[in-house]
Write a protein that holds these residues in place. Structure first.
Motif, PDB file in Angstrom:
ATOM      1  N   ILE A 146       0.843  -1.203   0.000  1.00 31.87           N
ATOM      2  CA  ILE A 146       0.000   0.000   0.000  1.00 31.87           C
ATOM      3  C   ILE A 146       0.877   1.252   0.000  1.00 31.87           C
ATOM      4  O   ILE A 146       0.608   2.218  -0.726  1.00 31.87           O
ATOM      5  CB  ILE A 146      -0.940  -0.018   1.221  1.00 31.87           C
ATOM      6  CG1 ILE A 146      -1.985  -1.125   1.063  1.00 31.87           C
ATOM      7  CG2 ILE A 146      -1.614   1.337   1.407  1.00 31.87           C
ATOM      8  CD1 ILE A 146      -2.834  -1.364   2.301  1.00 31.87           C
ATOM      9  N   PRO A 236      -5.034  -3.526   7.255  1.00 29.91           N
ATOM     10  CA  PRO A 236      -4.608  -4.519   6.259  1.00 29.91           C
ATOM     11  C   PRO A 236      -5.051  -5.940   6.590  1.00 29.91           C
ATOM     12  O   PRO A 236      -5.340  -6.729   5.674  1.00 29.91           O
ATOM     13  CB  PRO A 236      -3.086  -4.393   6.271  1.00 29.91           C
ATOM     14  CG  PRO A 236      -2.828  -2.993   6.708  1.00 29.91           C
ATOM     15  CD  PRO A 236      -3.905  -2.676   7.692  1.00 29.91           C
ATOM     16  N   LEU A 239      -8.353  -6.421   5.211  1.00 32.69           N
ATOM     17  CA  LEU A 239      -8.323  -6.558   3.753  1.00 32.69           C
ATOM     18  C   LEU A 239      -7.961  -7.976   3.332  1.00 32.69           C
ATOM     19  O   LEU A 239      -8.415  -8.444   2.286  1.00 32.69           O
ATOM     20  CB  LEU A 239      -7.331  -5.572   3.152  1.00 32.69           C
ATOM     21  CG  LEU A 239      -7.641  -4.084   3.352  1.00 32.69           C
ATOM     22  CD1 LEU A 239      -6.574  -3.232   2.682  1.00 32.69           C
ATOM     23  CD2 LEU A 239      -9.020  -3.727   2.831  1.00 32.69           C
ATOM     24  N   PRO A 243     -10.946  -8.870   0.678  1.00 30.61           N
ATOM     25  CA  PRO A 243     -10.182  -8.182  -0.372  1.00 30.61           C
ATOM     26  C   PRO A 243     -11.022  -7.246  -1.227  1.00 30.61           C
ATOM     27  O   PRO A 243     -10.461  -6.346  -1.870  1.00 30.61           O
ATOM     28  CB  PRO A 243      -9.603  -9.335  -1.198  1.00 30.61           C
ATOM     29  CG  PRO A 243     -10.456 -10.519  -0.876  1.00 30.61           C
ATOM     30  CD  PRO A 243     -10.914 -10.341   0.529  1.00 30.61           C
ATOM     31  N   LYS A 246     -10.473  -3.434  -0.806  1.00 34.12           N
ATOM     32  CA  LYS A 246      -9.210  -2.780  -1.165  1.00 34.12           C
ATOM     33  C   LYS A 246      -9.435  -1.514  -1.979  1.00 34.12           C
ATOM     34  O   LYS A 246      -8.665  -0.556  -1.881  1.00 34.12           O
ATOM     35  CB  LYS A 246      -8.313  -3.748  -1.948  1.00 34.12           C
ATOM     36  CG  LYS A 246      -7.728  -4.865  -1.111  1.00 34.12           C
ATOM     37  CD  LYS A 246      -6.820  -5.754  -1.950  1.00 34.12           C
ATOM     38  CE  LYS A 246      -6.219  -6.881  -1.116  1.00 34.12           C
ATOM     39  NZ  LYS A 246      -5.335  -7.753  -1.926  1.00 34.12           N
ATOM     40  N   TRP A 250      -7.771   2.138  -1.411  1.00 38.29           N
ATOM     41  CA  TRP A 250      -7.038   2.853  -2.446  1.00 38.29           C
ATOM     42  C   TRP A 250      -7.540   4.284  -2.590  1.00 38.29           C
ATOM     43  O   TRP A 250      -6.753   5.223  -2.772  1.00 38.29           O
ATOM     44  CB  TRP A 250      -7.138   2.111  -3.766  1.00 38.29           C
ATOM     45  CG  TRP A 250      -6.524   2.834  -4.928  1.00 38.29           C
ATOM     46  CD1 TRP A 250      -7.114   3.155  -6.099  1.00 38.29           C
ATOM     47  CD2 TRP A 250      -5.171   3.310  -5.024  1.00 38.29           C
ATOM     48  NE1 TRP A 250      -6.236   3.815  -6.925  1.00 38.29           N
ATOM     49  CE2 TRP A 250      -5.034   3.920  -6.292  1.00 38.29           C
ATOM     50  CE3 TRP A 250      -4.079   3.295  -4.171  1.00 38.29           C
ATOM     51  CZ2 TRP A 250      -3.850   4.508  -6.710  1.00 38.29           C
ATOM     52  CZ3 TRP A 250      -2.882   3.879  -4.589  1.00 38.29           C
ATOM     53  CH2 TRP A 250      -2.786   4.470  -5.848  1.00 38.29           C
TER      54      TRP A 250
END
Length: 269
Positions: A146, A236, A239, A243, A246, A250
């Motif tokens: 990231i 994280p 995530l 997922p 994500k 972002w």
């Protein structure tokens, strides 16, 4: 003594007292103005436009020229806070019950002590407890990706947690543990003075913002945090389990990048 004489004496005393009070006020104001003059303040005004006036460099230089040399070249105080001093103060911490619940070591923080960007998670996991470094497990590897996605390296940022010791079985931190540990985090933030803080997950965001709101309600916004901007986002580790979230992270990280580049200072406020 007649009533008229007594009244005259009382009024005279009131005038004398008022005069003394005015003299004290003027003397105190003069002291304040001299103090601010030594700091380089060229005047005072109530009008908001005065505070936005252009600085007269020549006038400021003239004021500073009369300041004693030691005020301009004073040595740095010996007791200035540093990350090393905070770590020493933390010691082999026994301030909460976590020290007797299986922790191996304190996981303090890692990275650039002058970082413009600081990431704050909730607590160390197993890998962090073994290595003594925050975010080194699978969640840490994702965090590194990231960071790199916004054109930074891991060693350019600073990474820490609210809790410095691993809770048993990676359970959620408990209120007394947060209360014992978060003052050290706040001191770390004050020393580093990042421009942007990313709060990773519910507990970090709640500790920093002093709120009970869940991360789902906090993320997507930019908050003031002293002189910094604070952006909450998903942890994280979350995530890795989800997922599909994500994309939202972002979006948050694009805000981080824009603020660091000076492109979007007012976004979300």
């Amino acid at each position: 003594m007649t009533r008229g004489t007594a009244e005259a004496i009382r009024r005279g005393a009131q005038r004398d007292g008022a005069a003394m009070s005015d003299a004290d006020d003027r003397a105190g104001l003069a002291d304040h103005l001299r103090f601010y003059s030594r700091l380089g303040v060229s005047g005072l005004g109530r009008d908001p436009t005065w505070r936005r006036r252009p600085v007269d460099d020549a006038a400021a230089d003239g004021i500073l020229a009369h300041a004693p040399d030691e005020s301009r070249e004073a040595p740095e105080p010996a007791d200035v806070e540093t990350l090393e001093f905070i770590r020493e103060d933390l010691g082999d911490c026994t301030r909460c019950k976590l020290h007797r619940l299986g922790r191996r070591q304190i996981v303090y923080g890692v990275g650039n002590p002058q970082a413009a960007l600081m990431f704050i998670g909730e607590a160390p996991g197993h890998d962090e407890d073994v290595q003594g470094i925050p975010f080194v497990g699978r969640a840490g590897q994702l965090l590194t990706k990231i960071i790199e996605a916004i054109d930074l390296r891991r060693d350019e940022v600073y990474i820490a947690n609210v809790i410095k010791c691993r809770p048993p079985e990676n359970r959620n931190p408990e209120p007394d543990e947060v209360a014992s540990c978060e003052p050290f985090l706040f001191r770390q933030v004050q020393v580093i003075r990042p421009r942007v803080i990313v709060a990773l997950g519910t507990f970090a965001a709640q500790a920093l913002l002093q709120t009970n709101d869940p991360i789902s309600r906090l993320r997507g916004k930019v908050f003031h945090y002293g002189s910094a901007r604070l952006i909450p986002t998903f942890h994280p580790a979350y995530l890795l389990r989800s997922p599909e979230r994500k994309r939202e992270v972002w979006e948050d990280m694009k805000k981080v990048r824009a603020i660091l580049r000076g492109e979007d200072e007012d976004d979300g406020r």
